[in-house]
Scaffold this active site. Sequence first.
Site, PDB file in Angstrom:
ATOM      1  CG  HIS A  52      43.791  45.634  38.001  1.00 55.76           C
ATOM      2  ND1 HIS A  52      44.417  46.795  37.610  1.00 55.76           N
ATOM      3  CD2 HIS A  52      43.629  44.720  36.575  1.00 55.76           C
ATOM      4  CE1 HIS A  52      44.355  46.857  36.255  1.00 55.76           C
ATOM      5  NE2 HIS A  52      44.061  45.775  35.691  1.00 55.76           N
ATOM      6  CD  GLU A  54      45.802  47.360  43.097  1.00 56.37           C
ATOM      7  OE1 GLU A  54      45.517  46.210  42.111  1.00 56.37           O
ATOM      8  OE2 GLU A  54      46.584  47.953  42.867  1.00 56.37           O
ATOM      9  CB  CYS A  82      46.199  50.680  37.368  1.00 56.41           C
ATOM     10  SG  CYS A  82      44.384  50.159  37.577  1.00 56.41           S
ATOM     11  CB  CYS A  85      43.362  49.605  41.398  1.00 54.58           C
ATOM     12  SG  CYS A  85      43.278  48.241  40.494  1.00 54.58           S
TER      13      CYS A  85
HETATM   14 ZN   LIG Z   1      44.417  48.230  38.829  1.00 53.90          ZN
END
Ligand SMILES: [Zn+2]
Length: 155
Positions: A52, A54, A82, A85
């Site tokens: 992801h 992040e 999410c 993250c």
């Molecule tokens: Zn994430």
Amino acid sequence: MNKEELMRRAIALSEQSVLAGGGPFGAVIARNGEIVAEASNSVTLDHDPTAHAEVNAIRLASRKLGTFDLSGCDIFTSCEPCPMCLGAIYWAHLDTIYYANDRKDAARIGFDDDFIYREIALKPDERHKKMQLLLPDEARKAFEMWQQNDEKTEY
Ligand SMILES: [Zn+2]
């Protein structure tokens, strides 16, 4: 750079990511208004479900600064983090999280952020993902070794 400029950079990364075949997410880590690291989502490009924006940005910033502790840095992410993250942001000790789209926006275009947040709120036996306790007595030794190790680097 001010907050809006840093967020616009994260948003630009999210758009560039879509054009490059990645997910529509971008993130910037900054300290005192200066960009330390920036990244976009590369889950499909890298065959990595944890890639992801992040997490990618945290990995780059940590490597660049030579530390696992990013205290004093803020993260600007084009979408609310999410749960994975968010956890990574806590582990990295980032200061403030700025986000633009939110988990409901992500759900509307088919992402599971909101679903996973709702799963976390459930008791383990109510979740879609089965969890089973296994060999806790045998696993405890590493914890005792850690606790007794005076040379350890705590984090
Ligand atoms: Zn994430």
